[in-house]
Scaffold this active site. Structure first.
Site, PDB file in Angstrom:
ATOM      1  N   GLU A 199       0.873  64.212  30.494  1.00 26.78           N
ATOM      2  CA  GLU A 199       0.940  62.746  30.492  1.00 26.78           C
ATOM      3  C   GLU A 199      -0.276  62.085  29.862  1.00 26.78           C
ATOM      4  O   GLU A 199      -1.105  61.470  30.538  1.00 26.78           O
ATOM      5  CB  GLU A 199       1.175  62.205  31.909  1.00 26.78           C
ATOM      6  CG  GLU A 199       2.554  62.542  32.424  1.00 26.78           C
ATOM      7  CD  GLU A 199       3.060  61.593  33.508  1.00 26.78           C
ATOM      8  OE1 GLU A 199       2.342  60.662  33.885  1.00 26.78           O
ATOM      9  OE2 GLU A 199       4.211  61.789  33.956  1.00 26.78           O
ATOM     10  N   GLU A 227       8.794  67.293  34.275  1.00 29.67           N
ATOM     11  CA  GLU A 227       8.741  66.652  35.585  1.00 29.67           C
ATOM     12  C   GLU A 227       9.918  65.705  35.731  1.00 29.67           C
ATOM     13  O   GLU A 227      10.307  65.031  34.774  1.00 29.67           O
ATOM     14  CB  GLU A 227       7.469  65.794  35.779  1.00 29.67           C
ATOM     15  CG  GLU A 227       6.221  66.567  36.055  1.00 29.67           C
ATOM     16  CD  GLU A 227       4.998  65.665  36.260  1.00 29.67           C
ATOM     17  OE1 GLU A 227       5.162  64.512  36.718  1.00 29.67           O
ATOM     18  OE2 GLU A 227       3.890  66.120  35.940  1.00 29.67           O
TER      19      GLU A 227
HETATM   20  C1  GBH Z   1       3.403  61.870  37.037  1.00 29.06           C
HETATM   21  O1  GBH Z   1       2.826  60.644  36.840  1.00 29.06           O
HETATM   22  C2  GBH Z   1       2.260  62.840  37.132  1.00 29.06           C
HETATM   23  O2  GBH Z   1       2.258  63.767  36.079  1.00 29.06           O
HETATM   24  C3  GBH Z   1       2.175  63.504  38.448  1.00 29.06           C
HETATM   25  O3  GBH Z   1       0.890  64.034  38.602  1.00 29.06           O
HETATM   26  C4  GBH Z   1       2.536  62.514  39.526  1.00 29.06           C
HETATM   27  O4  GBH Z   1       2.301  63.023  40.794  1.00 29.06           O
HETATM   28  C5  GBH Z   1       3.988  62.175  39.363  1.00 29.06           C
HETATM   29  O5  GBH Z   1       4.271  61.739  38.075  1.00 29.06           O
HETATM   30  C6  GBH Z   1       4.505  61.134  40.336  1.00 29.06           C
HETATM   31  O6  GBH Z   1       3.858  59.918  40.153  1.00 29.06           O
HETATM   32  O7  GBH Z   1       2.910  54.317  43.643  1.00 29.06           O
HETATM   33  O8  GBH Z   1       3.875  52.301  42.800  1.00 29.06           O
HETATM   34  O9  GBH Z   1       1.481  52.613  42.759  1.00 29.06           O
HETATM   35  C7  GBH Z   1       3.677  59.578  36.542  1.00 29.06           C
HETATM   36  C8  GBH Z   1       2.827  58.350  36.555  1.00 29.06           C
HETATM   37  C9  GBH Z   1       1.416  57.271  38.094  1.00 29.06           C
HETATM   38  C10 GBH Z   1       3.767  56.983  38.158  1.00 29.06           C
HETATM   39  C11 GBH Z   1       1.325  56.691  39.457  1.00 29.06           C
HETATM   40  C12 GBH Z   1       3.696  56.415  39.530  1.00 29.06           C
HETATM   41  C13 GBH Z   1       2.310  55.238  41.022  1.00 29.06           C
HETATM   42  C14 GBH Z   1       2.925  53.884  41.064  1.00 29.06           C
HETATM   43  N1  GBH Z   1       2.701  57.902  37.906  1.00 29.06           N
HETATM   44  N2  GBH Z   1       2.421  55.768  39.676  1.00 29.06           N
HETATM   45  S1  GBH Z   1       2.800  53.230  42.675  1.00 29.06           S
END
Ligand code: GBH
Length: 463
Positions: free
Chosen positions: A168, A369
């Site tokens: 990512e 993913e």
């Molecule tokens: C991926 O990120 C990552 O590669 C992985 O490490 C991560 O655990 C997984 O997806 C799930 O998030 O909770 O509403 O504040 C994707 C990007 C960044 C998307 C954090 C969700 C949280 C939004 N992610 N984001 S919130």
């Protein structure tokens, strides 16, 4: 099971994690400090005040975790390697004890009949490189990454056949160096700001973007130089996909054009070797500085394309005006999964790999993913009834199977995540696992979705 629900023979049924999110053991066996150690140790950055110091203690419990993966029918495991375990100072002296952890893990996986897929960078940069050079703002970090990637792949390549350079790009580059907004319904957005927590201007951000993809290209070359002839290399990028509102040729064309632009600084440049005209025009004076040679390196041919697919990024309709498509607002009532960020639309899982094939002619695609958070609790009989996650998996995998049946070359699917873990800013509050983890006792309990996954993997079909 009707043949129409089946995936192609040899399809990988995987689960995924990353080092900082599960390992713990943050200062053991000579490991150096990473920017995530620093970020999580800084009060205010993590919503529940937690850190990855212990996390799932996977560093010590990997044997139990591999046995669990086997019991839920996984045939592949995508994990990441913590750079500061291998090179505590980012470069220079390697740390054998750190490497030995991954040697043990890989051997354990192979003994269980689970194929290891290793990611070399899932955001835990050695802190020294941040302090000394400003991290990815500098080409010193780019070179150090390629050296680390080549060395590490060389040590594991006799047993690990698939390597991902970087996970990512968009999230850690934009989210870590400026902060970014993910659009949700009704014109609202969720702000994402992660380690190292910088707020660069656009010129600075565009240069970091360029350095990240350059690091990928140099790493591909370094891995090939150190690995074996049957080593396969690619990346795992979160794909922003435009979903056509109607499955008709002009709508699909509009969605493809929009997807190409949405991914201009990452997927598109890595697969085409050029920045799109629109990207450069929009950046104007803030465009990155680069050379033709660098573009060639960035687009070093890959063995496969890995995409993380969670949500549609946007909906488009065709337009007579340039650029040939029009963005449609996301309705305020659009359904989301738990947490609010994940717009629910299984069609994204059909169109994302479809676009990768039609735009860039990929011949091997992995869904590196896909998964969702849920409000999981231990319920009656000590079980976790995550029916919403089962719905999510069945719906998304139905669309992936449809893509495969239409001739899109998908070779595997990795559910995020093999178990609940440290979900970055959300700490332990956002559970993405198909295995529940009690973070007090560290006890693991497979959820209902793990049963669904096992049956789907067993039948190689949507069940
Ligand atoms: C991926 O990120 C990552 O590669 C992985 O490490 C991560 O655990 C997984 O997806 C799930 O998030 O909770 O509403 O504040 C994707 C990007 C960044 C998307 C954090 C969700 C949280 C939004 N992610 N984001 S919130």
């Amino acid at each position: 099971m009707p043949a129409t629900n089946r995936f192609p023979g040899g399809f990988h049924w995987g689960v995924a994690t990353s080092s900082y999110q599960v390992e713990g053991a943050w200062n053991e066996d000579g490991k150096g400090v990473s920017i995530w150690d620093t970020f999580a140790h800084t009060p205010g950055n993590i919503r529940d005040g937690s850190t990855g110091d212990v996390a799932n203690d996977h560093y010590h419990r990997y044997q139990e975790d591999v046995a669990l993966m086997k019991s839920i029918g996984a045939t592949a495991y995508r994990f990441s390697i913590a750079w500061p375990r291998i090179f505590p100072d980012g470069t220079g002296q390697q740390n054998q004890k750190g490497l030995d952890f991954y040697n043990r893990l890989v051997d354990q996986l192979l003994a269980a009949g689970i194929e290891p897929f290793a990611t070399l960078y899932h955001w835990d940069l050695p802190q020294v490189l941040q302090d000394k050079y400003g991290g990815w703002q500098s080409k010193e970090t780019v070179k150090a990454f390629a050296d680390y990637a080549g060395y590490t792949a060389g040590q594991l390549a006799d047993r690990v056949k698939h390597f991902f350079t970087i996970n990512e790009f968009r999230s850690f580059v934009d989210g870590g160096h400026q902060g970014m907004d993910a659009e949700v319904g009704g014109g609202k957005a969720i702000r994402i700001s992660i380690a190292p927590g910088l707020a660069l201007d656009n010129a600075g951000l565009n240069q970091v973007r360029h350095h990240a993809v350059l690091g990928h290209g140099l790493a591909v070359q370094a891995i090939r130089a150190h690995a074996t002839p049957d080593t396969k290399v690619g990346f795992a990028e979160v794909m922003l996909s435009a979903v056509p509102l109607i499955d008709a040729p002009e709508y699909v064309k509009a969605a493809e054009a929009a997807t190409r632009e949405l991914n201009a600084p990452f997927l598109t440049v890595m697969l085409e070797g050029r920045y799109t005209d629109a990207y450069l025009a929009e950046a104007g004076r803030d465009a990155p500085t680069f050379t033709d040679d660098e573009l060639k390196t960035i687009a070093t041919p890959l063995d496969f394309v890995g995409i993380n697919v969670y949500r549609p990024d946007r909906y488009v309709v065709p337009s007579d005006e340039p650029p040939g498509y029009r963005k449609v607002p996301i309705n305020a009532s659009h359904p989301t999964m738990h947490g609010g960020w994940l717009l629910f639309d299984p069609a994204a899982m059909y169109w994302a790999p479809h676009h990768v094939q039609s735009l860039w002619g990929a011949t091997s695609i992995y869904i590196t993913e896909n998964g969702c958070a849920a409000a999981d609790v231990i319920g009656d009989g000590g079980r976790v009834y995550d029916s919403d996650r089962v719905m999510f998996m069945r719906a998304y995998l139905t669309q992936l199977q449809r893509a495969a049946a239409d001739g899109v070359p998908v070779d595997g699917y990795f559910y995020w995540s093999s178990q609940d873990n440290f979900e970055w800013n959300a700490g332990f509050g956002n559970r993405f696992g198909i295995v529940y983890v009690d973070f007090e006792t560290l006890e693991r309990t497979p959820k209902l979705s793990a049963e669904w996954f096992r049956e789907a993997a067993r039948q190689n079909a949507v069940v």
